[in-house]
Design an enzyme around this catalytic site. Structure first.
Site, short mmCIF file in Angstrom:
data_model
loop_
_atom_site.label_atom_id
_atom_site.label_comp_id
_atom_site.label_asym_id
_atom_site.label_seq_id
_atom_site.Cartn_x
_atom_site.Cartn_y
_atom_site.Cartn_z
N GLU A 1 -2.25 -12.88 -61.77
CA GLU A 1 -1.38 -14.05 -61.20
C GLU A 1 -0.19 -13.56 -60.62
O GLU A 1 0.43 -13.53 -58.91
CB GLU A 1 -0.52 -14.96 -62.02
N ASN B 1 1.18 -13.93 -56.47
CA ASN B 1 2.10 -15.09 -55.94
C ASN B 1 3.08 -13.66 -55.31
O ASN B 1 3.72 -14.35 -53.74
CB ASN B 1 3.31 -14.81 -56.97
N ARG C 1 -1.26 -26.04 -54.48
CA ARG C 1 -1.57 -24.85 -55.61
C ARG C 1 -0.66 -25.93 -56.58
O ARG C 1 -0.61 -26.94 -56.38
CB ARG C 1 -0.61 -23.75 -55.23
N1 LIG Z 1 6.88 -13.28 -55.46
C1 LIG Z 1 7.29 -14.49 -55.16
N2 LIG Z 1 7.44 -14.09 -54.48
C2 LIG Z 1 8.69 -15.65 -53.75
N3 LIG Z 1 8.23 -17.08 -54.43
C3 LIG Z 1 7.64 -16.91 -55.13
C4 LIG Z 1 6.86 -15.84 -55.78
N4 LIG Z 1 6.57 -16.05 -57.19
C5 LIG Z 1 6.34 -17.20 -57.35
N5 LIG Z 1 7.39 -17.67 -56.11
C6 LIG Z 1 7.44 -19.16 -56.12
O1 LIG Z 1 7.18 -19.93 -57.66
C7 LIG Z 1 6.26 -20.75 -57.99
C8 LIG Z 1 5.81 -21.09 -59.15
O2 LIG Z 1 4.79 -20.39 -59.32
P1 LIG Z 1 3.33 -20.19 -59.98
O3 LIG Z 1 3.52 -20.84 -61.10
O4 LIG Z 1 2.78 -18.80 -60.15
O5 LIG Z 1 2.79 -21.21 -59.45
P2 LIG Z 1 2.47 -21.18 -57.70
O6 LIG Z 1 2.18 -20.13 -57.65
O7 LIG Z 1 0.78 -21.70 -57.96
O8 LIG Z 1 2.93 -22.46 -56.90
C9 LIG Z 1 5.96 -21.03 -56.35
O9 LIG Z 1 5.44 -22.23 -55.58
C10 LIG Z 1 6.28 -19.94 -55.71
O10 LIG Z 1 7.82 -21.20 -55.41
#
Ligand SMILES: Nc1ncnc2c1ncn2[C@@H]1O[C@H](COP(=O)(O)OP(=O)(O)O)[C@@H](O)[C@H]1O
Ligand SMILES: Nc1ncnc2c1ncn2[C@@H]1O[C@H](COP(=O)(O)OP(=O)(O)O)[C@@H](O)[C@H]1O
Lengths: 146, 125, 146, 125
Positions: free
Chosen positions: C53, C57, C109
């Site tokens: 995960e 990300n 997503r």
């Molecule tokens: N490493 C990252 N860099 C930039 N934005 C991130 C990162 N990790 C998460 N995000 C932001 O947080 C949101 C939520 O993440 P997450 O709960 O993992 O759901 P998803 O990956 O399904 O969108 C993402 O849609 C993104 O906008």
């Protein structure tokens, strides 16, 4: 997926020079190498062995009885795996001699590490400087290209 | 890595499994030497059965050769059997078959040790 | 071997932010974590999922449609695994909001990555700065200590 | 990751195995959508049989949910069956069982799809 053979990818790994990490290094290299789809299982086993010999040498000979760090860099380019195993340890005064079969500076060992590496690698390069460290470069290509 | 020790009369059978490397070699050595020097001092034939060995490098070979040297000194003998292909390859590359005889099965090895044969039934590699 | 629980060990890993490397990161973390003997198989599976995960990300959201680097640092101390997943990507403007269930900035997503991580980690910390990058800190202890 | 497609009359059975993550999700999507939109356009019941899935994360869930959304739009339905424990746990954590019914076996799932049941035989989790 023959396309992976053209992709250039790499991993850089750093860890303390302790016996616990030899298995980690083997698993990591085997998994990374398997991105080259045309490696058969026996070649992946060879990569495990190559990694184990080079990393064990850095731990035992590079840093005998003292702490230190091992660096591993693996690259995939044009379907070839290149692994670089590096320490900043004691170094090898005479590399040519060290690579001869049965040469060892520790009597509980066989002196066959480099011999095994030479047999399994397509290319093996050893760079070393006393009290600076040792760098072992290993290249391996799939016998049957994709 | 795991070593299961079983005495078979005049032979000590040690079944080795798992990964034999720099980390696990000391444990292998201690288990086998402990058995030979404490529990079975009258046995000087050692059979290393390696069907379960999933990885072995030159540190593992060193541990095997160490047992060979110890037993040779007291007039004993070490043989190996049931080597998986990759393990057999490492023995071969390091030239260990010149010193240590290898057999396909435990039964073959036991027969040879009891018959005192020099290992002509050596495993095809 | 309960002694390993007192050993402090670490690995540092760096690789390009491409989907091919997510599996590599999972395998590396699962193998490293298994140095903590009291982790049961299901906990190692949780560590694979946590890694997947966080690294996914960084690849998708940190560097959308552009190249970048992901850094992974795992440490074992006092029987606890700490993993730090870091990118120098786009960053998260509002971390609290991003961590809410079903929040996502990409409609293909689920927005459940952080929710899954919160459920599986003993501790989860997210540090982020816009256009600087994101650092996710995950801590996991074996439920049954050795 | 591998998807084996098998039409069973009015149901498309897709047996998934291996790891379903960011790298493999596009291949999963293309294979399933390709079958539904090219080879079996008259089928709108999809059964994802997941006994062989060894890993699935939220990228994998996204790919499953994508198929659910597509088929719902054309009046169809997606159900899953034979989820290994760890995979079931990911579905549960992400709340996907609220949208997608799960069954213990392929037979249970097929019976429910044909009977039009709402999934009361849902897998014990
Ligand atoms: N490493 C990252 N860099 C930039 N934005 C991130 C990162 N990790 C998460 N995000 C932001 O947080 C949101 C939520 O993440 P997450 O709960 O993992 O759901 P998803 O990956 O399904 O969108 C993402 O849609 C993104 O906008
Ligand atoms: N990383 C290293 N640092 C210092 N010396 C080394 C290193 N690697 C190998 N050597 C030297 O080369 C010799 C031969 O190495 P090798 O063929 O692997 O056999 P062995 O490890 O059994 O001694 C070693 O005994 C040691 O003296």
């Amino acid at each position: 997926m023959p396309a992976t053979n053209k992709v250039t990818n790499y991993v850089e790994i750093e860890f303390p020079a302790v016996p616990e990490n030899v298995e980690f290094a083997r698993v990591a290299m085997a998994c990374f190498a398997s991105q080259i789809n045309s490696f058969v299982l026996e070649e992946i086993d060879d990569i495990r062995l190559l990694t184990s010999e080079a990393v064990s040498n850095s731990i035992i000979h590079g840093y005998p009885g003292r702490p230190g760090i091992v660096r591993l860099r693996a690259t995939i380019a044009d379907g070839t795996l290149e692994m670089i195993v590096e320490d900043e340890g004691r170094g090898i005064p005479d590399v040519k001699r060290a690579m001869q079969p049965a040469f060892t500076t520790r009597e509980d060992r066989l002196g066959m590490g480099f011999t095994i590496m030479e047999a399994l690698a397509d290319e093996l390069e050893v760079y070393s400087e006393e009290n600076k460290g040792t760098r072992v470069v290993i290249r391996k290509r799939p016998a049957r290209s994709a | 890595m795991r070593v299961d020790i079983e005495p078979l009369g005049d032979i000590l059978l040690a079944r080795v499994s798992g990964e034999l490397d720099l980390r696990t070699a000391p444990e292998f050595r201690d288990t086998v030497d402990g058995a030979l020097e404490r529990d079975y001092r009258d046995i000087n034939l050692l059979l290393l059965s390696m069907a379960g060995v999933t990885f072995l490098d030159s540190s593992g070979l060193g541990a095997v050769l160490g047992r060979y040297r110890r037993l040779s000194q007291r007039g004993g003998r070490v043989v190996v059997c049931s080597l998986p292909h990759q393990i057999s390859k490492v023995f071969e590359l390091a030239g260990l078959f010149k010193l240590i005889d290898a057999f396909d099965t435990e039964a073959d090895a036991i027969a040879a040790l009891r018959g005192g044969g020099a290992g002509c039934q050596q495993q095809t590699r």
